[in-house]
Design a protein around this motif. Structure first.
Motif, PDB file in Angstrom:
ATOM      1  N   GLN A 101       0.851  -1.180   0.000  1.00  0.00           N
ATOM      2  CA  GLN A 101       0.000   0.000   0.000  1.00  0.00           C
ATOM      3  C   GLN A 101       0.894   1.240   0.000  1.00  0.00           C
ATOM      4  N   ALA A 102       0.626   2.165  -0.916  1.00  0.00           N
ATOM      5  CA  ALA A 102       1.470   3.358  -1.035  1.00  0.00           C
ATOM      6  C   ALA A 102       0.605   4.592  -1.175  1.00  0.00           C
ATOM      7  N   LEU A 103       0.960   5.652  -0.459  1.00  0.00           N
ATOM      8  CA  LEU A 103       0.302   6.951  -0.553  1.00  0.00           C
ATOM      9  C   LEU A 103       1.324   7.962  -1.046  1.00  0.00           C
ATOM     10  N   TRP A 104       0.943   8.718  -2.103  1.00  0.00           N
ATOM     11  CA  TRP A 104       1.851   9.733  -2.640  1.00  0.00           C
ATOM     12  C   TRP A 104       1.671  11.024  -1.867  1.00  0.00           C
ATOM     13  N   VAL A 105       2.709  11.415  -1.127  1.00  0.00           N
ATOM     14  CA  VAL A 105       2.697  12.669  -0.371  1.00  0.00           C
ATOM     15  C   VAL A 105       2.982  13.842  -1.300  1.00  0.00           C
ATOM     16  N   GLY A 106       3.810  13.608  -2.330  1.00  0.00           N
ATOM     17  CA  GLY A 106       4.212  14.631  -3.284  1.00  0.00           C
ATOM     18  C   GLY A 106       5.677  14.479  -3.628  1.00  0.00           C
ATOM     19  N   HIS A 107       6.068  14.958  -4.809  1.00  0.00           N
ATOM     20  CA  HIS A 107       7.432  14.877  -5.322  1.00  0.00           C
ATOM     21  C   HIS A 107       7.937  13.438  -5.223  1.00  0.00           C
ATOM     22  N   ALA A 108       9.049  13.184  -4.528  1.00  0.00           N
ATOM     23  CA  ALA A 108       9.574  11.813  -4.422  1.00  0.00           C
ATOM     24  C   ALA A 108       9.183  11.147  -3.111  1.00  0.00           C
ATOM     25  N   SER A 109       8.223  11.725  -2.401  1.00  0.00           N
ATOM     26  CA  SER A 109       7.830  11.215  -1.080  1.00  0.00           C
ATOM     27  C   SER A 109       6.633  10.285  -1.184  1.00  0.00           C
ATOM     28  N   LEU A 110       6.857   9.034  -0.828  1.00  0.00           N
ATOM     29  CA  LEU A 110       5.794   8.035  -0.718  1.00  0.00           C
ATOM     30  C   LEU A 110       5.779   7.501   0.707  1.00  0.00           C
ATOM     31  N   LEU A 111       4.591   7.238   1.209  1.00  0.00           N
ATOM     32  CA  LEU A 111       4.424   6.468   2.435  1.00  0.00           C
ATOM     33  C   LEU A 111       4.025   5.065   2.007  1.00  0.00           C
ATOM     34  N   VAL A 112       4.827   4.084   2.363  1.00  0.00           N
ATOM     35  CA  VAL A 112       4.620   2.706   1.910  1.00  0.00           C
ATOM     36  C   VAL A 112       4.416   1.799   3.115  1.00  0.00           C
ATOM     37  N   MET A 114       3.905  -2.402   3.992  1.00  0.00           N
ATOM     38  CA  MET A 114       3.946  -3.775   3.482  1.00  0.00           C
ATOM     39  C   MET A 114       4.509  -4.702   4.558  1.00  0.00           C
ATOM     40  N   GLU A 115       3.918  -5.846   4.669  1.00  0.00           N
ATOM     41  CA  GLU A 115       4.402  -6.908   5.554  1.00  0.00           C
ATOM     42  C   GLU A 115       4.745  -6.419   6.960  1.00  0.00           C
ATOM     43  N   GLY A 116       3.852  -5.571   7.488  1.00  0.00           N
ATOM     44  CA  GLY A 116       3.985  -5.152   8.881  1.00  0.00           C
ATOM     45  C   GLY A 116       4.891  -3.975   9.141  1.00  0.00           C
ATOM     46  N   VAL A 117       5.474  -3.366   8.107  1.00  0.00           N
ATOM     47  CA  VAL A 117       6.305  -2.187   8.307  1.00  0.00           C
ATOM     48  C   VAL A 117       5.738  -1.008   7.512  1.00  0.00           C
ATOM     49  N   ALA A 118       6.038   0.184   7.988  1.00  0.00           N
ATOM     50  CA  ALA A 118       5.671   1.417   7.297  1.00  0.00           C
ATOM     51  C   ALA A 118       6.924   2.260   7.142  1.00  0.00           C
ATOM     52  N   PHE A 119       7.130   2.824   5.959  1.00  0.00           N
ATOM     53  CA  PHE A 119       8.328   3.609   5.720  1.00  0.00           C
ATOM     54  C   PHE A 119       8.037   4.701   4.704  1.00  0.00           C
ATOM     55  N   MET A 120       8.946   5.668   4.626  1.00  0.00           N
ATOM     56  CA  MET A 120       8.812   6.756   3.660  1.00  0.00           C
ATOM     57  C   MET A 120      10.055   6.835   2.796  1.00  0.00           C
ATOM     58  N   THR A 121       9.848   7.290   1.571  1.00  0.00           N
ATOM     59  CA  THR A 121      10.948   7.590   0.667  1.00  0.00           C
ATOM     60  C   THR A 121      11.118   9.102   0.586  1.00  0.00           C
ATOM     61  N   ASP A 122      12.341   9.564   0.736  1.00  0.00           N
ATOM     62  CA  ASP A 122      12.701  10.984   0.581  1.00  0.00           C
ATOM     63  C   ASP A 122      11.619  11.935   1.104  1.00  0.00           C
ATOM     64  N   PRO A 123      11.322  11.884   2.399  1.00  0.00           N
ATOM     65  CA  PRO A 123      10.225  12.704   2.933  1.00  0.00           C
ATOM     66  C   PRO A 123      10.490  14.190   2.788  1.00  0.00           C
ATOM     67  N   PHE A 124       9.475  14.901   2.299  1.00  0.00           N
ATOM     68  CA  PHE A 124       9.610  16.347   2.091  1.00  0.00           C
ATOM     69  C   PHE A 124       8.274  17.006   2.399  1.00  0.00           C
ATOM     70  N   PHE A 125       8.280  17.869   3.427  1.00  0.00           N
ATOM     71  CA  PHE A 125       7.049  18.538   3.856  1.00  0.00           C
ATOM     72  C   PHE A 125       7.157  20.056   3.805  1.00  0.00           C
TER      73      PHE A 125
END
Length: 378
Positions: A101-112, A114-125
């Motif tokens: 499951q992935a939510l696009w926050v914007g730009h290169a930031s995704l909240l992902v 899967m399999e019991g973990v949650a992580f973000m890619t390149d978070p930018f707020f």
């Protein structure tokens, strides 16, 4: 029989990875790393950079960029072109067990999730992609989710692709650290740990290309993958720290984040070694002018080739529609991606672009539960 010193040194030199320029300790000036493929044509000169800046100024666009049909859009115009989807708090609180499951926050930031973990890619707020928040590219669309939101789930770790200001943002790092504290793990390329230590963040793991770690208390492995790009946060540290993408490999599910990259031969190797992926996040924006950007950023057509190379079942386009970093209109990348998919007679659901805040769920890479970003402004 002893080994001659010269022979030992020569043997050691043979084991230096091709993307390492030396085995020297970290310094404030570089470069220490390079791109080992013929597709890399080298660093741009100051004259090249000045030429790009001149082209962007000549467009006469505001700090948040422009649209295909509007050279001087207001932020309200951008909001209509890129409608925010309110994050689905219920879905974030109870992610599916058999899907990415992935939510696009914007730009290169995704909240992902899967399999019991949650992580973000390149978070930018933050509001600007810049060393300072009073000057530089300004957000065309607000972040769909920020650390202070009640809908933000507990994060286990963050993946950082490189240290450019639109990917490593000081304010965003501080906000995540305040929300989740020292339990939040950060996975970063070689050379970046010192930056975090200077901010009092110590739960940081540096990795080189192809190195991997098991995330503590989980079933997932985190692998750093190569990319063709560069790094710098100032005038003296060009390529002093590494860059790359990230694979997150679970027992049944696999996710890959490309980071920033130009097209190069390594993507087929990534697919062969770590694929297929259930979901891949691949950049589709910041590609014009092409003669300048080709070595460092892919466009939609190359992004589709990367999707194929890494053997992704479903991909989502990122690094677009948020910041005005290069000369193309903000709404062009998803339109071009749609055109390329049609030209190559591929199903539009194979590689999608999401609205900011939209959720994508993929069971085996085939199930989309949120509308794509398109259509945009008419």
């Amino acid at each position: 029989m002893g080994v001659a010193v010269g022979g030992a040194a020569a043997a050691a030199a043979q084991h230096v990875p091709a993307h390492h320029l030396s085995q020297a300790p970290p310094v404030l000036w570089g470069p220490r790393f390079t791109n080992p493929w013929p597709t890399w044509t080298g660093d741009k000169s100051l004259a090249d950079v000045w030429g790009l800046m001149s082209k962007m100024r000549a467009l006469g666009a505001p700090a948040w960029g422009y649209l295909s049909s509007n050279r001087s859009p207001s932020l309200e115009d951008c909001a209509r072109a890129f409608p925010l989807v309110p994050p689905d708090a219920a879905a974030l609180a109870a992610p599916p067990a058999d899907a990415v499951q992935a939510l696009w926050v914007g730009h290169a930031s995704l909240l992902v999730q899967m399999e019991g973990v949650a992580f973000m890619t390149d978070p930018f707020f933050s509001q600007r992609s810049s060393p300072v928040q009073f000057l530089g590219p300004r957000r065309a669309v607000q972040p769909a989710l920020v650390p202070e939101d009640a809908a933000m789930p507990r994060l286990d770790f963050v993946l950082l692709s490189h240290n450019h200001y639109d990917h490593l943002d000081t304010g965003s790092v501080d906000r995540l650290h305040r929300r989740f504290g020292p339990e939040l793990a950060w996975y970063v390329p070689l050379g970046m740990k010192a930056w975090f230590s200077g901010r009092g963040i110590t739960n940081v793991t540096e990795l080189d290309w192809w190195q991997e770690v098991q995330h503590p208390g989980s079933k997932v492995r985190v692998v750093m993958t190569p990319a063709q790009h560069w790094s710098a946060r100032g005038a003296l540290d060009r390529r002093a720290t590494l860059w790359g993408g990230w694979a997150v490999l679970g027992h049944d599910l696999r996710f890959w984040f490309a980071g920033d990259t130009g097209y190069c031969p390594v993507f087929k190797e990534i697919g062969d070694r770590l694929g297929p992926f259930d979901l891949a996040a691949i950049p589709i924006g910041a590609y014009e002018p092409r003669d300048f950007m080709r070595p460092m950023h892919i466009g939609p057509e190359e992004a589709l080739q990367v999707h194929r190379d890494v053997r992704s079942r479903k991909s989502v386009g990122v690094h677009c529609c948020t910041f005005f970093l290069t000369t193309e209109p903000l709404d062009e990348p998803p339109r071009l991606l749609q055109q390329v998919l049609a030209q190559q007679q591929l199903d539009a659901s194979e590689f999608v672009t999401l609205r900011h805040g939209a959720l994508l769920q993929t069971a085996g890479g085939v199930d989309l539960n949120s509308p794509p970003l398109l259509p945009l402004s008419e």
